[in-house]
Design a protein around this motif. Structure first.
Motif, PDB file in Angstrom:
ATOM      1  N   LYS A   1      -7.978  -4.871 -25.227  1.00 49.16           N
ATOM      2  CA  LYS A   1      -6.971  -4.796 -26.230  1.00 49.16           C
ATOM      3  C   LYS A   1      -7.469  -5.725 -27.733  1.00 49.16           C
ATOM      4  CE  LYS A   1      -3.119  -3.091 -25.758  1.00 49.16           C
ATOM      5  NZ  LYS A   1      -1.560  -3.306 -25.399  1.00 49.16           N
ATOM      6  N   THR A   2      -7.939  -5.876 -28.760  1.00 48.49           N
ATOM      7  CA  THR A   2      -8.316  -6.272 -29.778  1.00 48.49           C
ATOM      8  C   THR A   2      -7.616  -8.147 -29.515  1.00 48.49           C
ATOM      9  OG1 THR A   2      -7.182  -5.695 -31.126  1.00 48.49           O
ATOM     10  CG2 THR A   2     -10.111  -4.530 -30.914  1.00 48.49           C
ATOM     11  N   GLU A   3      -8.312  -8.382 -31.044  1.00 46.79           N
ATOM     12  CA  GLU A   3      -7.701 -10.203 -31.043  1.00 46.79           C
ATOM     13  C   GLU A   3      -6.124  -9.652 -31.625  1.00 46.79           C
ATOM     14  OE1 GLU A   3     -11.192 -12.494 -33.282  1.00 46.79           O
ATOM     15  OE2 GLU A   3     -12.418 -12.218 -31.883  1.00 46.79           O
ATOM     16  N   ARG A   4      -6.208  -9.225 -32.319  1.00 46.40           N
ATOM     17  CA  ARG A   4      -4.630  -8.740 -32.715  1.00 46.40           C
ATOM     18  C   ARG A   4      -4.217  -7.965 -32.030  1.00 46.40           C
ATOM     19  NH1 ARG A   4      -6.558  -6.535 -38.965  1.00 46.40           N
ATOM     20  NH2 ARG A   4      -7.477  -5.388 -38.256  1.00 46.40           N
TER      21      ARG A   4
END
Lengths: 202, 201
Positions: A122-125
């Motif tokens: 997953k990305t940071e967001r």
């Protein structure tokens, strides 16, 4: 009717094994190619590893011809790890684009897969890491592409049997034998042991 | 006689007239008889050579036969089924040379490279794409989830150990150089695929 008109011929420059297969018709894309590169980076990598392991056999190396030393250097450059094996990858891709059968060196793929896995899913967001999936796809796609075409050669049972039962020595035996090969050198045993140990590449 | 011996052998009519010619000569002068002796000696020598050639041929016949059969199989396979079928054929000749007696230097480097490509490709082909994801070959259940990748890794190490072993176990120094050179010959790589391909066109 398809017929093999001429079997193989080497390039005038002597650059590698280029096999000519002439067909009077077409079946697959592979058939459309009039030539086949016998391209087996897997074997090259194995030879390179072994060559590094026996580097200290100076007397033996002295007898090897210039062109073969040059070839070894070329191989060494080809498998240089810089820029994620850029040279090697370009070569394999060229072969794939040319619809040639390739036998890739799997170590490079495994290495880049390890790097890719280091990224999070997953990305940071909290969104799906598409970039990672793209990279993953690229590697897997290349493996698949290499698996498309087998080499169109006939098996020679004798050689196949020979290759199935390769005789390989253990590290200790290799060390002992290599010492015998170069009895009169003045190297210290420590140096010997260090250089004869085979690095496992994958 | 020496030069055109082939014309005589297997051609009875010519032989017959030749013998008649010899008989006539024998009735002639001393000089003619000397010539007959010369002819007979030459004849005997040629027959000896012929026997030698037969023996050599008998020795290499199995290898030759195998070569021809392989070529035929390749040609036929190409004409009927395309490249997929080609990888599994080549009949075993009845009196083939025993495998155990063969060693690296008995094979032509190009042929060995081809056979190596076939063999290693058969391992590579088995690797499934899902073995490559999630680093399955490093996990604890790797033998179950990524057996073919592990096999490939094993095989690669085997190959490199084999190369080193063959070189190191050769006692004779000159021969060791030959073995090493042979391995490099097999590794000969097309230096620039794209440019060579354009040259070929």
């Amino acid at each position: 009717m398809l017929a093999v008109l001429s079997r193989y011929e080497q390039l005038p420059s002597g650059d590698g094994h280029l096999l000519w297969l002439e067909y009077a018709g077409t079946h697959t894309e592979l058939h459309r190619a009039r030539y086949i590169y016998l391209y087996i980076p897997l074997y090259s990598a194995a030879v390179l590893t072994a060559a590094q392991a026996i580097q200290r056999l100076r007397k033996t190396w002295k007898g090897v011809g210039k062109e073969h030393i040059a070839l070894l250097k070329e191989l060494d450059q080809l498998f240089e790890a810089a820029e994620n094996y850029k040279q090697y990858r370009t070569r394999v891709r060229a072969a794939i684009d040319d619809n040639q059968p390739v036998l890739p060196f799997q170590g490079v793929y495994l290495k880049s897969l390890v790097f890719i896995e280091e990224n999070g899913d997953k990305t940071e967001r909290g969104l799906l890491n598409v970039e990672k999936l793209e990279m993953l796809y690229k590697v897997l796609y290349e493996i698949r592409m290499c698996q498309r075409y087998p080499f169109p050669f006939a098996e020679v049972p004798q050689i196949q049997d020979y290759l199935t039962n390769l005789e390989a020595m253990s590290d200790d035996d290799l060390y002992k034998n290599s010492k015998q090969c170069e009895e009169n050198t003045s190297e210290t045993p420590n140096q010997l042991r260090k250089s004869v140990k085979l690095k496992k590449k994958i | 006689m020496d030069l055109h011996f082939d014309d005589f052998v297997g051609n009875e009519k010519v032989l017959e007239s030749f013998q008649q010619f010899v008989h006539q000569l024998e009735k002639g002068s001393d000089k003619d008889r000397d010539f007959v002796q010369l002819l007979n000696r030459s004849m005997a020598r040629q027959y000896r050579l012929l026997e030698d050639a037969d023996r050599t041929l008998a020795k290499y016949a199995p290898l030759l036969q195998q070569f021809i059969e392989t070529e035929m199989a390749l040609a036929q396979g190409a004409s009927m089924t395309g490249p997929l079928k080609l990888t599994r054929m080549a009949p075993v000749p009845a009196n083939a040379v025993a495998v155990s007696s063969m060693s690296l230097l008995d094979f032509h480097p190009l042929e060995l490279a081809k056979q190596l490509a076939l063999r290693e490709w058969s391992y590579f082909k088995r690797a499934e794409i899902d073995e490559y994801i999630h680093l399955r070959w490093t996990k604890s259940n790797k033998h179950k989830s990524a057996p073919n990748i592990l096999q490939l890794i094993r095989r690669f190490n085997e190959l490199s150990y084999w190369v080193a072993s063959e070189i190191v176990s050769t006692v004779n120094k000159k021969k060791r150089v030959v073995v090493l050179t042979r391995f490099l010959q097999i590794a000969k790589v097309p230096s620039d695929i794209t440019s060579s391909v354009t040259c070929a066109h």
